[in-house]
Design a protein around this motif. Structure first.
Motif, mmCIF file in Angstrom:
data_model
loop_
_atom_site.group_PDB
_atom_site.id
_atom_site.type_symbol
_atom_site.label_atom_id
_atom_site.label_comp_id
_atom_site.label_asym_id
_atom_site.label_seq_id
_atom_site.Cartn_x
_atom_site.Cartn_y
_atom_site.Cartn_z
ATOM 1 N N LYS A 9 -13.320 3.213 -16.772
ATOM 2 C CA LYS A 9 -12.231 3.329 -17.768
ATOM 3 C C LYS A 9 -11.049 4.106 -17.191
ATOM 4 N N ALA A 10 -11.369 5.219 -16.529
ATOM 5 C CA ALA A 10 -10.294 6.040 -15.950
ATOM 6 C C ALA A 10 -9.539 5.248 -14.884
ATOM 7 N N TRP A 11 -10.358 4.509 -14.057
ATOM 8 C CA TRP A 11 -9.715 3.686 -13.028
ATOM 9 C C TRP A 11 -8.838 2.591 -13.622
ATOM 10 N N ALA A 12 -9.321 1.989 -14.716
ATOM 11 C CA ALA A 12 -8.531 0.945 -15.395
ATOM 12 C C ALA A 12 -7.256 1.545 -15.991
ATOM 13 N N LEU A 13 -7.417 2.746 -16.570
ATOM 14 C CA LEU A 13 -6.254 3.404 -17.185
ATOM 15 C C LEU A 13 -5.235 3.762 -16.100
ATOM 16 N N GLN A 14 -5.758 4.289 -14.982
ATOM 17 C CA GLN A 14 -4.853 4.661 -13.894
ATOM 18 C C GLN A 14 -4.117 3.433 -13.351
ATOM 19 N N ARG A 15 -4.891 2.329 -13.172
ATOM 20 C CA ARG A 15 -4.255 1.100 -12.687
ATOM 21 C C ARG A 15 -3.200 0.602 -13.680
ATOM 22 N N ALA A 16 -3.531 0.708 -15.023
ATOM 23 C CA ALA A 16 -2.579 0.246 -16.042
ATOM 24 C C ALA A 16 -1.304 1.081 -16.000
ATOM 25 N N ILE A 17 -1.526 2.418 -15.843
ATOM 26 C CA ILE A 17 -0.349 3.297 -15.779
ATOM 27 C C ILE A 17 0.427 3.033 -14.493
ATOM 28 N N PHE A 18 -0.303 2.949 -13.404
ATOM 29 C CA PHE A 18 0.351 2.817 -12.119
ATOM 30 C C PHE A 18 1.095 1.481 -11.983
ATOM 31 N N ASN A 19 0.529 0.460 -12.602
ATOM 32 C CA ASN A 19 1.146 -0.866 -12.509
ATOM 33 C C ASN A 19 2.036 -1.218 -13.712
ATOM 34 N N SER A 20 2.369 -0.210 -14.539
ATOM 35 C CA SER A 20 3.251 -0.454 -15.702
ATOM 36 C C SER A 20 4.610 -0.956 -15.224
ATOM 37 N N ALA A 21 5.080 -1.979 -15.868
ATOM 38 C CA ALA A 21 6.386 -2.549 -15.501
ATOM 39 C C ALA A 21 7.539 -1.669 -15.940
ATOM 40 N N ASN A 22 7.268 -0.665 -16.788
ATOM 41 C CA ASN A 22 8.346 0.193 -17.301
ATOM 42 C C ASN A 22 8.620 1.394 -16.404
ATOM 43 N N PHE A 23 7.742 1.664 -15.456
ATOM 44 C CA PHE A 23 7.909 2.802 -14.545
ATOM 45 C C PHE A 23 7.794 2.300 -13.105
ATOM 46 N N SER A 24 8.663 2.837 -12.275
ATOM 47 C CA SER A 24 8.500 2.537 -10.848
ATOM 48 C C SER A 24 7.666 3.669 -10.238
ATOM 49 N N SER A 25 6.535 3.323 -9.658
ATOM 50 C CA SER A 25 5.648 4.316 -9.031
ATOM 51 C C SER A 25 5.589 4.026 -7.538
ATOM 52 N N ILE A 26 6.023 5.006 -6.774
ATOM 53 C CA ILE A 26 6.035 4.860 -5.317
ATOM 54 C C ILE A 26 5.274 6.051 -4.736
ATOM 55 N N ALA A 27 4.217 5.783 -3.955
ATOM 56 C CA ALA A 27 3.435 6.851 -3.307
ATOM 57 C C ALA A 27 3.620 6.759 -1.799
ATOM 58 N N THR A 28 3.807 7.911 -1.175
ATOM 59 C CA THR A 28 3.975 7.958 0.280
ATOM 60 C C THR A 28 2.918 8.886 0.860
ATOM 61 N N ASP A 29 2.758 8.783 2.152
ATOM 62 C CA ASP A 29 1.892 9.771 2.793
ATOM 63 C C ASP A 29 2.712 11.023 3.039
ATOM 64 N N ALA A 30 2.139 11.973 3.745
ATOM 65 C CA ALA A 30 2.814 13.264 3.919
ATOM 66 C C ALA A 30 4.091 13.122 4.726
ATOM 67 N N LYS A 31 4.222 12.038 5.500
ATOM 68 C CA LYS A 31 5.420 11.853 6.312
ATOM 69 C C LYS A 31 6.460 10.958 5.655
ATOM 70 N N GLY A 32 6.184 10.492 4.444
ATOM 71 C CA GLY A 32 7.169 9.695 3.724
ATOM 72 C C GLY A 32 7.028 8.211 3.888
ATOM 73 N N VAL A 33 5.913 7.765 4.509
ATOM 74 C CA VAL A 33 5.694 6.335 4.683
ATOM 75 C C VAL A 33 5.106 5.780 3.389
ATOM 76 N N ILE A 34 5.734 4.705 2.872
ATOM 77 C CA ILE A 34 5.320 4.153 1.582
ATOM 78 C C ILE A 34 3.937 3.546 1.703
ATOM 79 N N GLN A 35 3.054 3.983 0.800
ATOM 80 C CA GLN A 35 1.695 3.490 0.767
ATOM 81 C C GLN A 35 1.445 2.639 -0.483
ATOM 82 N N ILE A 36 2.111 2.983 -1.544
ATOM 83 C CA ILE A 36 1.940 2.233 -2.802
ATOM 84 C C ILE A 36 3.336 1.925 -3.359
ATOM 85 N N PHE A 37 3.532 0.693 -3.831
ATOM 86 C CA PHE A 37 4.804 0.234 -4.437
ATOM 87 C C PHE A 37 4.422 -0.650 -5.618
#
Length: 677
Positions: free
Chosen positions: A32-60
């Motif tokens: 459930k938590a994973w589904a909720l996180q995926r739903a939040i992370f993949n929401s079309a209303n928010f842009s979520s961008i995750a990088t590693d410690a050096k700024g390389v994009i890992q999630i878009f």
């Protein structure tokens, strides 16, 4: 041993079952938590961008793809632009939120709110960064609109305040209970108090009569508005100012009463000027009354003195005439002296008569009987009165020939007096062998103009300005022509009393034209409608074949002709006429008419005077006298009835009314006739 082993296995089974249940529950919670996180992370209303410690994009995520127009594949494993500055605070453990401008793949820009958070492992070491952004376009647009609205509101408030402050009146608003809620600078100046001191204070406290001020507020609330409500404001330093208070109620957009809007205008100076004006008017009225009183006193004095002077003058002229015709005749020198006495005496009599006329006109004692008067008939009479003077002076005088009849609304006697006066002046002040010409024409609309022109020396402009002034002979006092300077004044005032105007036009060396205009009138005719002369005459009581003599005393030929036509329709009436009071009295004594018809305004003697003489004479006291007059005011009729007239008939004559009055008078005369048999 067996029993022990079974118990042990049972316990192990229970333990395994419990562990499985917990594991399942943990897995489900994790899913459930994973589904909720995926739903939040993949929401079309928010842009979520995750990088590693050096700024390389890992999630878009999907929201980032939608907002920026890039696919995740296009940006994965690439360094975020401006990474060091973007994560500066977050790398130091400070969560930060930025308002940034995102640039889409197509180059378009939009505002965004971005929160930057450092991602750490179990040992609190930074392993990456999370950037969560939202499109801020709508909010920015709303903020801009709000700014515009706020600015518009500020502008409107400034404009409204400017209007209030620029007003010359003291402006204030109060709540419905009379507490001041706002004021302008003029109100501060009026009361000597600041705006802060006034707001929240009772309106009534700043006036000399608080109860009247409070009543003014209540009056506005009940009547919705008040105008010119006078109050006296009192300032802090004691200065008092009279103000005109004008107010109305005001409401909010829901039509809920919010209070009273009032303006107080300083009218202190206006009130002072009004007071001064009233005092001046009172002074002028007093001066006018005093002048009128003095004028009446002067006129009464002149009138009295004129009559007093007649008695000795009568003796002087009478005895001088006797001496002139004495036997034996006087010596040549005596005859010359007598002629001088007579000439001076007759001149003095003229002077007295003119002064008496002026006194009567100024005191308002001139009786007026305005009725339709024929100018042709009046001119004919005036010609007979002025021809001798013209012949004596060698002046040629011409009167108009009337191709069409001219009638004016005037007093016949006074009209002749005006015309004769103007002709006499034109003769006296003419050149040798000069000419005088009279003419009649249409003047202003509804008016008839009579003009008298001469061929004299003419008048200077300054002389024209001094015309119609009493006793002003325009420098002719030392001349050979005798005069008083009164005649023109009397003529002017008589014309005005008849509702007309008089004037003069003059050219030096060519002569002058004196003119006057009177209201045009229709020629008198017998009425042809109901009640007129053509209607069936009213039935008469039987009086046999005897003729009934009726005397009519009237100086207006048109009226004489009219009554002659009326009487001619009644075969048993016989009309006798007289043109003045003296002749009428004589005819009444000689002919003994059964009824007398009497005009009021007669030359030489009024109808009232003639009535008194008839009543005082036993030979005529019994004859009914009916007044026939153009003086038709209620006071005139009341005066006539009080004087003793049998009836008072007003002009224009109503035939039926006249015949009815004559019938009644004949009934009275018939009874007396029968009683005397």
């Amino acid at each position: 041993m067996t029993n022990g082993s079974d118990e042990t296995r049972t316990r192990i089974g229970v333990s395994e079952g419990t562990d499985n249940t917990a594991r399942k529950q943990a897995e489900e919670a994790l899913l459930k938590a994973w589904a909720l996180q995926r739903a939040i992370f993949n929401s079309a209303n928010f842009s979520s961008i995750a990088t590693d410690a050096k700024g390389v994009i890992q999630i878009f995520n999907v929201g980032a793809e939608r907002m920026l127009g890039y696919t995740a594949t296009e940006v994965m494993n690439k360094i975020t632009p401006g990474f060091e500055a973007l994560v500066f605070k977050a790398s130091r453990g400070i969560e930060d939120i930025y308002e940034l401008t995102y640039i889409r793949k197509d180059g378009s820009r939009f505002p965004a709110v971005v929160s930057v958070t450092a991602l750490r492992d179990a040992q609190e070491a930074i392993i990456g960064y999370l950037l969560i952004g939202t499109d801020n376009t709508a909010r920015k647009q709303i903020e801009e609109e709000q700014k515009l609205l706020d600015q518009s509101l500020r502008d409107q408030q400034f404009y409204t305040r400017s209007l209030i402050e620029s007003n010359i009146d003291a402006i204030m608003t109060t709540d419905p209970s009379g507490i001041i809620t706002d004021v302008n600078k003029q109100m501060e100046a009026l009361t000597g108090c600041t705006r802060d001191e006034l707001i929240g204070a009772p309106f009534k406290n700043y006036f000399t009569d608080p109860e009247r001020a409070a009543a003014g507020v209540k009056l506005v609330l009940s009547e919705k508005k008040v105008t010119n409500y006078e109050l006296t404001a009192r300032a802090r330093d004691g200065k008092e100012t009279v103000v005109s208070y004008n107010a109305t109620t005001f409401y909010d957009r829901d039509r809920k009463l919010r209070g009273v809007f009032a303006a107080a205008r300083d009218v202190t100076e206006s009130k002072r000027l009004d007071q001064v004006l009233q005092e001046k008017n009172a002074e002028l009225e007093g001066a006018k009354l005093a002048a009128e009183k003095a004028n009446l006193a002067k006129s009464d004095f002149l009138s009295s003195m004129s009559h007093e002077l007649r008695s000795p003058l009568n003796a002087i002229l009478g005895f001088a005439q006797l001496m002139e015709s004495d036997t034996p005749p006087p010596t040549p020198s005596g005859k010359e002296s007598i002629a001088q006495i007579l000439q001076a005496g007759w001149h003095l009599l003229t002077l007295i008569n003119e002064i008496l006329d002026l006194a009567k006109v100024e005191s308002g004692q001139v009786p007026m009987s305005r009725e339709p008067v024929s100018l042709a008939e009046v001119m004919q009479e005036c010609q007979g009165m002025t021809d001798p003077q013209a012949q004596q002076c060698g002046i040629e005088i011409s009167f108009p020939e009337f191709s069409i009849p001219f009638f004016v609304n005037a007093d016949r006697t006074r009209l002749k007096q005006v015309i004769v006066n103007l002709i006499s002046n034109a003769i006296k002040y003419n050149s040798a062998q000069g000419k005088v010409e009279l003419s009649c024409a249409q003047g202003a609309p509804g008016r008839v103009r009579v003009s008298i022109s001469d061929t004299g020396a003419g008048l200077y402009p300054e002389q024209l300005a001094q015309l119609f002034q009493p006793f002003n002979r325009l420098g002719q006092e030392a001349g050979a022509v005798e005069g008083t300077g009164i005649g023109l004044v009397v003529a002017k005032r008589l014309v005005e009393l008849m509702g007309g105007t008089i004037g003069v036009e003059s050219t030096l060396g060519a002569g002058s034209v004196f003119w006057f205009e009177l209201t045009a009138a229709a020629e008198p005719h017998l009425a042809t409608g109901p009640g007129g002369a053509d209607a069936t005459p009213p039935a008469h009581p039987s009086r046999g074949a005897r003729l009934h003599p009726i005397l009519y005393v009237e100086d207006n030929p048109a009226n004489l002709k009219l009554v002659e036509q009326i009487i001619a329709r009644h075969p048993d009436f016989c009309l006798v006429t007289a043109v003045n009071g003296n002749l009428g009295i004589q005819l009444a004594r000689d002919n003994q008419p059964e009824v007398i018809l009497m005009d009021i305004n007669l030359p030489g003697m009024s109808g009232f005077d003639a009535l008194q003489i008839l009543r005082s004479d036993p030979a005529t006291a019994h004859i009914p006298v009916i007044a026939v007059s153009a003086n038709a005011m209620p006071l005139d009729i009341a005066r006539g009835e009080k004087a003793g007239f049998f009836r008072y008939i007003t002009k224009p004559i109503k035939v039926s009314e006249l015949i009815e009055a004559v019938d009644k008078a004949l009934e009275l005369a018939g009874k007396r006739f029968d009683n005397n048999k």
